[in-house]
Each structure stands twice: as C-alpha cells, then as structure tokens.
Design an enzyme around this catalytic site. Structure first.
Site, mmCIF file in Angstrom:
data_model
loop_
_atom_site.group_PDB
_atom_site.id
_atom_site.type_symbol
_atom_site.label_atom_id
_atom_site.label_comp_id
_atom_site.label_asym_id
_atom_site.label_seq_id
_atom_site.Cartn_x
_atom_site.Cartn_y
_atom_site.Cartn_z
ATOM 1 N N ARG A 88 81.491 9.643 87.472
ATOM 2 C CA ARG A 88 80.620 10.790 87.694
ATOM 3 C C ARG A 88 79.172 10.307 87.735
ATOM 4 O O ARG A 88 78.710 9.638 86.820
ATOM 5 C CB ARG A 88 80.778 11.787 86.553
ATOM 6 N N HIS A 177 75.886 20.098 89.072
ATOM 7 C CA HIS A 177 77.206 20.718 88.813
ATOM 8 C C HIS A 177 78.036 20.848 90.093
ATOM 9 O O HIS A 177 78.970 21.662 90.139
ATOM 10 C CB HIS A 177 77.065 22.151 88.242
ATOM 11 N N ARG A 236 67.049 24.943 78.286
ATOM 12 C CA ARG A 236 66.149 24.817 79.442
ATOM 13 C C ARG A 236 65.634 26.194 79.860
ATOM 14 O O ARG A 236 66.379 27.176 79.809
ATOM 15 C CB ARG A 236 66.878 24.192 80.628
ATOM 16 N N GLU A 379 86.115 19.202 86.319
ATOM 17 C CA GLU A 379 85.387 18.188 87.075
ATOM 18 C C GLU A 379 86.117 16.849 87.082
ATOM 19 O O GLU A 379 86.104 16.130 88.078
ATOM 20 C CB GLU A 379 83.978 18.025 86.470
#
Ligand code: ADP
Length: 393
Positions: A88, A177, A236, A379
């Site tokens: 990844r 993402h 965030r 994922e």
C-alpha cells in the site's frame, strides 16, 4: 497461490496473507514499534490471536520473523509459495493511475513524491526493499491510495491558485482512500448488477473522505493535496478558509510545522469537543448533554451532507450512497443523522435495517429514491486482487 498484502509505516508493518483466487485470509498481523524500544507483534490465525514481544531493529527483521511464523504455523512450507506482495502506497502523485509492478523507476517516483507524504512514502520504500530481501522471487506491486482518483477531470483537481504552484510544486487535488472507494464502488456495482451507475462512497473513519463515482470511475473526491481537506475528521480540520493559516501563525507566533501539527492532530472532533478524537467518545458526550460534543457532531454531519449534496448535483443524480470505515460501518446514529438530512433528495432510511454494525446491508426503504448501503471496506483484499491480476498478466 498465496499473496501478501502489506502496509508499512515508519515503525509498523501490517500484513494479511491470502490464498488467491479464493480470497481466503490465512494469517494476518501487525508488527509495531519497529526500531523502537518495546517492539512486539500480533498475529491472527484460525480465529486465534497471538501477541509476542521481540526486539525488531528494522522492517527486514519483521519480515524474517513473519517467515518463521508462517513456517512454524504451517501456513507455508516453502517461501516460493508466496507469488506476490502488494504494497500500500499513500501518494502516487499523477504518475500512477493504477497498480503497477515495482521496479527501480517506480521506487524512484515514490521517493520523489515523499514531500507530499513525508510520513508514508519513505516508510513504504523501506517496506518494499525489506520484502525484496526476504522474498526475492515474489512479484512486488505498488497499490496507490491516489490512483483511483486519477480519473478526476482537471476542473476537479486544480485549485484556483497560481498555475505555477501546480507546474513547479505539484499542488493539486490527489485524494486518498482510493483503494477503499474503489472496493466499495465495485461491490455496489456488483450488487446492482451493472456498471453504469452514479455512486457516492462515504469512507468515514478516523480519517474520512467522500467520492463521486460514475460508471466505476472517480469523478470527484473530498481530500486534496493532502488528506487534510473535505470532511471533519478525528483530529483533522478538513475544509477551512486558507487565510486562517497565515493569520494564526502571525497572531499566535506559530511556525509552519506547529500549525501543521495543530490542523492535522489537534483539530476535528478533538479540537471542537476538547474531549476526544474518537466518534464513540463524542457520542458519549452527546448523551451526557456536552455542548461541545453536540456541536462537533453537528458540524461533522453537516459537512458530510454538504458533500453528498454537492456530488448529487455534480453527477446529475445518484443511484446509491455507500457507508464504510469505522464510523460508516458501525455508527447507527451518525448514518441516521446524515440520511435524515437527505430526505429532500428522496432518501428514506429504513430505521430497523440501519441497526447493524460491520456487515453489508441495504439500509434504505424499497421506495427510497436513492439506495443506501453499508459495505464494509477491505483495502487489503483489493491490494491482493490487484496483485493477482498483475501476476496473471
Ligand atoms: P482509521 O481512519 O484510523 O482507519 P477507522 O476506519 O478504524 O479509522 O475508524 C475509526 C473511527 O470509527 C473512530 O472514530 C471510532 O470511534 C469509530 N467507530 C468504531 N466503532 C464504532 C461504533 N461501534 N460506533 C461508532 N463509531 C465507531
């Protein structure tokens, strides 16, 4: 054949080993505190969890330990059974619009893009090199978080800034993402039985982003040059007035690094609630009547609704809204709050069906104008699938 899906951080190494094409997880785990005092690893095999403490000086030692465990647990007899390793990678810039086989050139490009992902890309390279040492015969692939978003048109990825910032410094929207948005969009198309669809995929976890996906391709996404754009997240801030940054730097005498830390690690839920970055703690605060938590959740939900509405208009309608990641998969209340605000678009929540966590399910009523679904993301599996496809090529 066996394929290893790897996510290397600067001091961690997460992995899942798949039997492909059956897509069966044989073993998964996480090496933590690599190169730091107190390193350890956890493994999950046959439903059993194992934790071991072991000094791990670097990622290569972590991979070697993994090999020993694979042999000891009889997951593999011979290392060469592992035909592929998918890594990844957070930032692929505009070099990569799909998963690629790793060679010198790919490594150089990942390295070049490190300034856009300083915590992630260098760590990924360490992981790639360590894997090559330990599994010299496996095909290594790079799966980019940004690749899925490379189909965005120029009008969606350019900022209204001096053009030279783009040409000289690569300032544009890349998104993140992507592997997750692609996974849930593909799955939704499978459920719908067609590819000519308009989908809004909501990956809302600690980090959070929303994408507009038309005919399986990304049209727009909420994250930007970095992951700190769009939605309110655990820590965030997401979208803000850009001029706040120079203003506060001057007023509070802060350095760029200090502001960066504040907007990435001390804002969002944490900053607003002054309690926690975790959605469950915010809910607890709401239940106790804590005004700051109520407000934090309100802003969070509004931002998600804003993006869904924006993408609905941009796509000229929507077939399905999909929720995934920690909050999207598990928070019955947050899904309800978001979907109730979308009634104006003809969205009708099935409150009973919505009472689920971590499972695939339709949560809208039969007569809802837009279908709403929870689809747990995966994922790691997407990485294994992409790697298998490249091996088969
Ligand atoms: P990351 O971005 O780190 O991968 P996750 O996708 O794991 O994050 O999401 C973490 C978030 O999901 C946390 O804010 C957590 O509170 C939230 N979450 C997990 N389980 C639940 C739950 N049952 N109800 C509400 N929120 C949950």
């Amino acid at each position: 054949m066996k394929i290893l899906s790897v996510n290397a951080g600067s001091s961690s190494l997460k992995f899942q080993l798949y039997e492909m094409p059956e897509e069966k997880v044989l073993i998964s785990g996480n090496f933590e505190r690599i190169g730091i005092e107190g390193s350890f690893y956890t493994l999950k095999i046959n439903g059993e969890k194992i934790k071991k403490e072991l000094k791990l000086n670097n990622h290569e030692e972590a991979f070697k330990t993994l090999v020993e465990e694979l042999k000891e647990n009889k997951v593999v007899k011979d290392l060469d059974e592992i035909k592929g390793i998918g890594h990844r990678i957070v930032q692929g810039g505009d070099y990569f619009d799909k998963t690629v086989v790793i060679d010198e050139d790919v490594i150089n490009k990942i390295d070049e893009l490190s300034s856009l992902a300083p915590l992630h890309n260098p760590a990924a390279i360490i992981g790639i090199k360590a894997a090559k040492e330990v599994f010299p015969n496996a095909l290594e692939t790079a799966v980019f978080d940004t690749a899925f978003h490379q189909t965005m048109p120029e009008e969606n990825y350019m900022y209204a800034l001096p053009r030279a910032w783009y040409t000289d410094y690569k300032v544009r929207r890349y998104g993140a993402h992507g592997t997750s948005h692609k996974y849930v969009a593909n799955r939704m198309n499978e459920i719908l039985g067609r590819n000519n669809t308009k989908l809004i995929t909501c990956h809302i976890g600690n980090g959070a982003s929303i994408s507009a996906v038309v005919n399986g391709k990304c049209l727009n996404t909420s994250m930007g040059l970095t992951p700190n754009a769009g939605l309110v997240m655990g820590t965030r801030c997401g979208d803000i007035d850009a001029s706040i940054i120079p203003y506060i730097m001057e007023k509070a005498n802060l350095t760029p690094k200090q502001v960066d830390t504040i907007i990435n690690k001390e804002s969002g839920f944490l900053g607003l609630s002054m309690r926690s970055s975790d959605a469950r703690d915010i809910r607890e605060g709401i239940n106790q009547g804590d005004h700051n938590c109520i407000l934090a959740q309100r802003i969070y939900v509004k931002r998600v609704v804003d993006y869904i509405a924006k993408y609905y208009v941009e796509m000229g309608g929507c077939d399905a809204i999909i929720f995934t990641a920690g909050v999207g998969e598990n928070s019955v209340d947050t899904r309800k709050e978001i979907l109730n605000e979308l009634e104006v678009l003809g969205v009708k929540l099935d409150s009973e069906a919505n009472k689920i966590a971590g499972q695939e399910k339709m949560i809208s009523t039969e007569d809802s104008k837009i279908m709403c679904y929870v689809i747990p993301t995966n994922e790691e599996l997407m990485i294994a699938r992409d790697t298998l496809a490249l091996i088969n090529e």
